[in-house]
Design an enzyme around this catalytic site. Structure first.
Site, PDB file in Angstrom:
ATOM      1  N   ASP A   4      64.230  41.295 -49.321  1.00 33.90           N
ATOM      2  CA  ASP A   4      63.169  40.970 -50.268  1.00 33.90           C
ATOM      3  C   ASP A   4      61.852  41.468 -49.673  1.00 33.90           C
ATOM      4  O   ASP A   4      61.546  41.174 -48.507  1.00 33.90           O
ATOM      5  CB  ASP A   4      63.105  39.456 -50.488  1.00 33.90           C
ATOM      6  CG  ASP A   4      62.074  39.074 -51.527  1.00 33.90           C
ATOM      7  OD1 ASP A   4      62.311  39.359 -52.707  1.00 33.90           O
ATOM      8  OD2 ASP A   4      61.038  38.504 -51.143  1.00 33.90           O
ATOM      9  N   ILE A   5      61.085  42.239 -50.439  1.00 33.92           N
ATOM     10  CA  ILE A   5      59.794  42.721 -49.955  1.00 33.92           C
ATOM     11  C   ILE A   5      58.836  41.533 -49.924  1.00 33.92           C
ATOM     12  O   ILE A   5      58.609  40.884 -50.939  1.00 33.92           O
ATOM     13  CB  ILE A   5      59.240  43.849 -50.849  1.00 33.92           C
ATOM     14  CG1 ILE A   5      60.196  45.042 -50.839  1.00 33.92           C
ATOM     15  CG2 ILE A   5      57.843  44.259 -50.378  1.00 33.92           C
ATOM     16  CD1 ILE A   5      59.806  46.165 -51.786  1.00 33.92           C
ATOM     17  N   ASN A  12      51.025  44.272 -55.941  1.00 34.35           N
ATOM     18  CA  ASN A  12      50.740  44.536 -57.359  1.00 34.35           C
ATOM     19  C   ASN A  12      49.340  44.064 -57.749  1.00 34.35           C
ATOM     20  O   ASN A  12      48.623  44.761 -58.462  1.00 34.35           O
ATOM     21  CB  ASN A  12      51.767  43.856 -58.262  1.00 34.35           C
ATOM     22  CG  ASN A  12      53.068  44.607 -58.328  1.00 34.35           C
ATOM     23  OD1 ASN A  12      53.137  45.809 -58.108  1.00 34.35           O
ATOM     24  ND2 ASN A  12      54.135  43.892 -58.636  1.00 34.35           N
ATOM     25  N   GLU A  47      61.990  42.778 -56.553  1.00 29.10           N
ATOM     26  CA  GLU A  47      61.670  43.424 -55.284  1.00 29.10           C
ATOM     27  C   GLU A  47      62.737  43.126 -54.234  1.00 29.10           C
ATOM     28  O   GLU A  47      62.473  43.107 -53.052  1.00 29.10           O
ATOM     29  CB  GLU A  47      60.281  43.007 -54.790  1.00 29.10           C
ATOM     30  CG  GLU A  47      60.134  41.557 -54.414  1.00 29.10           C
ATOM     31  CD  GLU A  47      59.705  40.659 -55.574  1.00 29.10           C
ATOM     32  OE1 GLU A  47      59.477  39.480 -55.302  1.00 29.10           O
ATOM     33  OE2 GLU A  47      59.608  41.094 -56.728  1.00 29.10           O
TER      34      GLU A  47
END
Length: 196
Positions: A4-5, A12, A47
């Site tokens: 997971d980023i 964003n 993500e």
């Protein structure tokens, strides 16, 4: 392995969704370039990425997860020069990781009926390693005989699903359980901090 980023929403929000999409592509490309030929890389969620590593022992999988985590954290994403930015800017990207490993006999050894208080999608014992440092991926190792899930000795439930998918066969059910355990390990890593 689930990746997971970390803090992707911040990327964003600060640099825009186009930059977020570029970061996703850069992470996917780096992961793809650094896994074995027989491994499977897939985008699992917004993500999140999944790497399936067949015929891999727990220690090898943990080493691969750590190698991939370091690779991403050591390669900042460079934003090109643009209108309001006179020079290129770097974005530090890190990953949180959850790892689940099954024994070769595990899908066949799954019980045909799980107790009502245990999700059929999580017949794996989970125990993240004790950590001297917080710089390791969370790991879950499935035993040869399935047992109720546990995190550091405390039973845990799989992530709740309001409408579980129908399972075509025992293999589908076993794979879903393995992914659920990796997802739980990912959340255990996040609970201990990020970039783990």
């Amino acid at each position: 392995i689930l990746f997971d980023i970390d803090h992707f929403k911040r990327i964003n929000d600060r640099w825009g969704h186009l930059t977020g999409e570029r970061v996703l592509r850069a992470v996917a490309q780096s992961l793809r370039q650094n896994i074995r030929k027989g491994d499977l890389l897939a985008r699992y969620g917004g993500e999140e990425f999944l790497v399936a590593m067949p015929d891999t022992e727990a220690e090898q999988a943990a080493q691969a997860a750590e190698r991939l985590r370091r690779r991403i954290s050591e390669e900042p994403f460079v934003l090109p020069r643009s209108g309001g930015r006179p020079a290129p800017e770097e974005i530090s990207v890190t990953l949180s990781i959850g790892l689940a490993v099954s024994s070769p006999a595990w899908p066949a050894a799954m019980p045909s009926a799980m107790p009502s208080n245990v999700s059929a999608a999580a017949p794996v014992t989970a125990a993240p390693p004790a950590r001297a440092s917080s710089d390791q991926p969370g790991a879950w190792d499935a035993p040869s005989a399935p047992a109720a899930p546990a995190l550091a000795g405390t039973p845990v439930a799989s992530p709740a699903r309001s409408d579980p998918p129908p399972f075509a066969d025992r293999t589908d059910e076993a794979l879903r359980a393995l992914i659920d355990c990796a997802d739980s390990a990912l959340y255990a890593s996040k609970a201990q901090g990020r970039n783990l």
